[in-house]
Design an enzyme around this catalytic site. Structure first.
Site, PDB file in Angstrom:
ATOM      1  N   ASP A   9      12.308   1.860  -0.275  1.00 61.31           N
ATOM      2  CA  ASP A   9      11.492   1.385   0.832  1.00 61.31           C
ATOM      3  C   ASP A   9      11.495  -0.150   0.765  1.00 61.31           C
ATOM      4  O   ASP A   9      11.748  -0.723  -0.292  1.00 61.31           O
ATOM      5  CB  ASP A   9      10.066   1.936   0.642  1.00 61.31           C
ATOM      6  CG  ASP A   9       9.074   1.331   1.608  1.00 61.31           C
ATOM      7  OD1 ASP A   9       9.358   1.329   2.822  1.00 61.31           O
ATOM      8  OD2 ASP A   9       8.012   0.850   1.149  1.00 61.31           O
ATOM      9  N   ASP A  11       8.938  -2.479   2.911  1.00 62.02           N
ATOM     10  CA  ASP A  11       7.618  -3.094   3.092  1.00 62.02           C
ATOM     11  C   ASP A  11       6.618  -2.649   2.027  1.00 62.02           C
ATOM     12  O   ASP A  11       6.451  -1.450   1.787  1.00 62.02           O
ATOM     13  CB  ASP A  11       7.059  -2.734   4.480  1.00 62.02           C
ATOM     14  CG  ASP A  11       7.761  -3.513   5.570  1.00 62.02           C
ATOM     15  OD1 ASP A  11       7.432  -4.692   5.747  1.00 62.02           O
ATOM     16  OD2 ASP A  11       8.659  -2.937   6.222  1.00 62.02           O
ATOM     17  N   ASP A 180       6.018   2.740  -1.748  1.00 61.48           N
ATOM     18  CA  ASP A 180       4.570   2.630  -1.939  1.00 61.48           C
ATOM     19  C   ASP A 180       3.780   3.639  -1.122  1.00 61.48           C
ATOM     20  O   ASP A 180       2.589   3.821  -1.348  1.00 61.48           O
ATOM     21  CB  ASP A 180       4.078   1.229  -1.549  1.00 61.48           C
ATOM     22  CG  ASP A 180       4.182   1.014  -0.049  1.00 61.48           C
ATOM     23  OD1 ASP A 180       5.323   1.006   0.463  1.00 61.48           O
ATOM     24  OD2 ASP A 180       3.145   0.881   0.624  1.00 61.48           O
TER      25      ASP A 180
END
Ligand SMILES: [Mg+2]
Length: 231
Positions: A9, A11, A180
């Protein structure tokens, strides 16, 4: 066995998106003649989060939220501003602002000698492409799959399928998804049938899906990757 393919990922995992958003937001509102941007940021954040959650549920496309989030803020806070113009400036600012978290480059340098790295991100094409170019991320990731370009978003299996095809269909048992977000990254990895590593820097308690691994600092990833599913 060690993991040999890692899907990342972007961001809030590699990129300090919080700083990117705050700086771009302040600049966007100031440019529009609104000199107290901080008073509007928490409402914007609430609107933005709920729209991205709708993207994850497949209810709207990423590109739909580009202007909608600004229309909602302008209406809610009765701002004297044009949502289209705000959206345009903000997207430009998001691309130009924000850095990788400290230590990220060292981790990517190390991991890229051990595994194939791919980027799978829910985001707007113009934002992510500008960031990726500015931060020199193409040298680490192939493929780079952006939901705003391909029309499918995490946690849907289709976006993982696209990445997998471009990777030449590596063994799922030796592939790891790192991110996250429990709802997009971890749930997405589970949906696709690969192991997951939850990047959880604030040591939050998971109320949702269970990841295979959990780390609080990206540097821990090197050991997770070396140990594989027996970590
Ligand atoms: Mg993220």
């Amino acid at each position: 066995m060690a993991y040999t393919t890692i899907l990342f990922d972007l961001d809030h995992t590699l990129l300090d998106s919080q700083a990117s958003e705050a700086r771009a937001f302040n600049a966007t509102l100031r440019e529009a003649g609104i000199d107290n941007p901080q008073e509007h940021f928490s409402e914007y954040t609430r609107i933005n989060r709920s729209l991205w959650a709708a993207v994850e549920r497949g209810e709207i496309a990423p590109n739909d939220l580009r202007v909608t989030r600004w229309e909602r803020l302008v209406s809610k806070h009765e701002l004297d501003a044009d949502a289209q113009i705000l959206a345009q400036r903000y997207v430009r600012g998001l691309g130009e602002e924000g850095d990788l978290y400290p230590g990220t480059v060292a981790v990517l340098d190390e991991l890229s000698t051990r595994a194939a790295l791919a980027l799978v991100t829910n985001g707007l094409a113009e934002v992510q492409r500008r960031r990726i170019a500015r931060l020199g991320l193409e040298r680490y990731f192939d493929p780079i799959v952006i939901s705003g370009e391909v029309g499918v978003s995490k946690p849907a299996v289709e976006i993982f399928e696209l990445a997998f095809r471009a990777l030449g269909r590596p063994a799922k048992t030796r592939t790891l998804m790192v991110g996250d977000s429990l709802t997009s990254d971890i749930q997405g990895g589970i949906n696709f049938g690969i192991d997951t590593c939850w990047y959880n820097p604030r040591s939050a308690t998971s109320t949702g899906p269970r990841s295979t691994h959990e780390i609080a600092d990206l540097s821990e990833l090197v050991e997770v990757v070396s140990n594989g599913d027996h970590g």
